[in-house]
Scaffold this motif. Structure first.
Motif, PDB file in Angstrom:
ATOM      1  N   SER A  67      12.891  32.058  10.920  1.00  0.00           N
ATOM      2  CA  SER A  67      12.264  31.796   9.630  1.00  0.00           C
ATOM      3  C   SER A  67      13.153  32.272   8.484  1.00  0.00           C
ATOM      4  O   SER A  67      13.327  31.566   7.484  1.00  0.00           O
ATOM      5  N   TRP A 100      24.921  30.667  -1.021  1.00  0.00           N
ATOM      6  CA  TRP A 100      25.932  30.626   0.031  1.00  0.00           C
ATOM      7  C   TRP A 100      27.260  31.270  -0.376  1.00  0.00           C
ATOM      8  O   TRP A 100      27.859  31.984   0.417  1.00  0.00           O
ATOM      9  N   LEU A 138      19.147  28.967   4.591  1.00  0.00           N
ATOM     10  CA  LEU A 138      19.786  27.650   4.568  1.00  0.00           C
ATOM     11  C   LEU A 138      19.252  26.770   3.454  1.00  0.00           C
ATOM     12  O   LEU A 138      19.949  25.870   2.984  1.00  0.00           O
ATOM     13  N   CYS A 139      18.043  27.026   3.016  1.00  0.00           N
ATOM     14  CA  CYS A 139      17.437  26.220   1.959  1.00  0.00           C
ATOM     15  C   CYS A 139      17.844  26.692   0.561  1.00  0.00           C
ATOM     16  O   CYS A 139      17.373  26.152  -0.428  1.00  0.00           O
ATOM     17  N   LYS A 140      18.685  27.699   0.474  1.00  0.00           N
ATOM     18  CA  LYS A 140      19.137  28.214  -0.821  1.00  0.00           C
ATOM     19  C   LYS A 140      20.660  28.126  -0.913  1.00  0.00           C
ATOM     20  O   LYS A 140      21.351  29.144  -0.868  1.00  0.00           O
ATOM     21  N   PRO A 141      21.210  26.924  -1.058  1.00  0.00           N
ATOM     22  CA  PRO A 141      22.676  26.770  -1.069  1.00  0.00           C
ATOM     23  C   PRO A 141      23.347  27.472  -2.252  1.00  0.00           C
ATOM     24  O   PRO A 141      24.540  27.785  -2.184  1.00  0.00           O
ATOM     25  N   GLU A 142      22.620  27.760  -3.317  1.00  0.00           N
ATOM     26  CA  GLU A 142      23.225  28.460  -4.446  1.00  0.00           C
ATOM     27  C   GLU A 142      23.614  29.891  -4.081  1.00  0.00           C
ATOM     28  O   GLU A 142      24.436  30.506  -4.756  1.00  0.00           O
ATOM     29  N   LEU A 195      16.129  29.927   8.126  1.00  0.00           N
ATOM     30  CA  LEU A 195      15.702  28.664   7.531  1.00  0.00           C
ATOM     31  C   LEU A 195      15.626  28.790   6.007  1.00  0.00           C
ATOM     32  O   LEU A 195      16.086  27.905   5.279  1.00  0.00           O
ATOM     33  N   VAL A 196      15.076  29.896   5.540  1.00  0.00           N
ATOM     34  CA  VAL A 196      14.996  30.119   4.090  1.00  0.00           C
ATOM     35  C   VAL A 196      16.397  30.275   3.507  1.00  0.00           C
ATOM     36  O   VAL A 196      16.697  29.737   2.435  1.00  0.00           O
ATOM     37  N   HIS A 201       7.877  36.779   6.744  1.00  0.00           N
ATOM     38  CA  HIS A 201       8.475  36.031   7.850  1.00  0.00           C
ATOM     39  C   HIS A 201       7.900  36.467   9.197  1.00  0.00           C
ATOM     40  O   HIS A 201       7.767  35.651  10.111  1.00  0.00           O
TER      41      HIS A 201
END
Length: 159
Positions: free
Chosen positions: A98, A110, A104-108, A101-102, A147
């Motif tokens: 979980s 990375w 990966l959903c925040k590319p800013e 996944l979160v 999570h």
């Protein structure tokens, strides 16, 4: 009874962690003691004890490397007191999925995450020390209790 107690624990911890980014000892220690006592009275005290020890072992390195807070570690141990080593292991894995996944959903975030990984590797290779980012320069701060609650719900609905 076990599932209800575990759900109440995780729900209260998730609300606290979401609001304050802190899981209180006033919540984790009584629930851990109650879980151990409840399982002891049922004759499954060994399962509770192995659940607590497994939770401690699983969360030791993430806590030492500041990937988890100590409140998160104690929360996982309290969940282990109400379950067993095999269940707490699955909850830990599901909660990590979980969190990833979160992330990966925040590319800013990375680039900062990559920079922290480079800093960590440089510190280890050059000085055999782990240079860990502070709380303000961390790439991603997640309320782990949320999570863990999601992992518990996923686990209960999956079965």
């Amino acid at each position: 009874m076990r599932d209800v107690a575990l759900f109440l624990l995780l729900m209260a911890a998730a609300c606290s962690d979401w609001r304050c980014r802190k899981v209180s000892n006033y919540l984790t220690f009584p629930f851990m003691a109650a879980g151990l006592l409840y399982q002891l009275l049922l004759g499954t005290g060994e399962a509770a004890l192995t659940g607590v020890l497994c939770a401690f072992a699983l969360s030791l390195l993430p806590t030492l490397f500041r990937g988890m807070g100590m409140g998160d570690q104690k929360l996982l141990m309290a969940a282990g007191a109400w379950t067993s080593h095999s269940e707490v292991y699955l909850l830990f894995l599901y909660s990590l999925c979980s969190c990833m996944l979160v992330a990966l959903c925040k590319p800013e975030r990375w680039p900062r995450l990559w920079g922290n990984m480079i800093l960590l590797a440089a510190g280890w290779s050059g000085h055999h020390q782990l240079w860990l980012p502070g709380r303000t320069s961390s790439a991603l701060s997640l309320p782990y209790a949320v999570h863990l609650l999601a992992a518990c719900l996923f686990d209960r609905l999956w079965r």
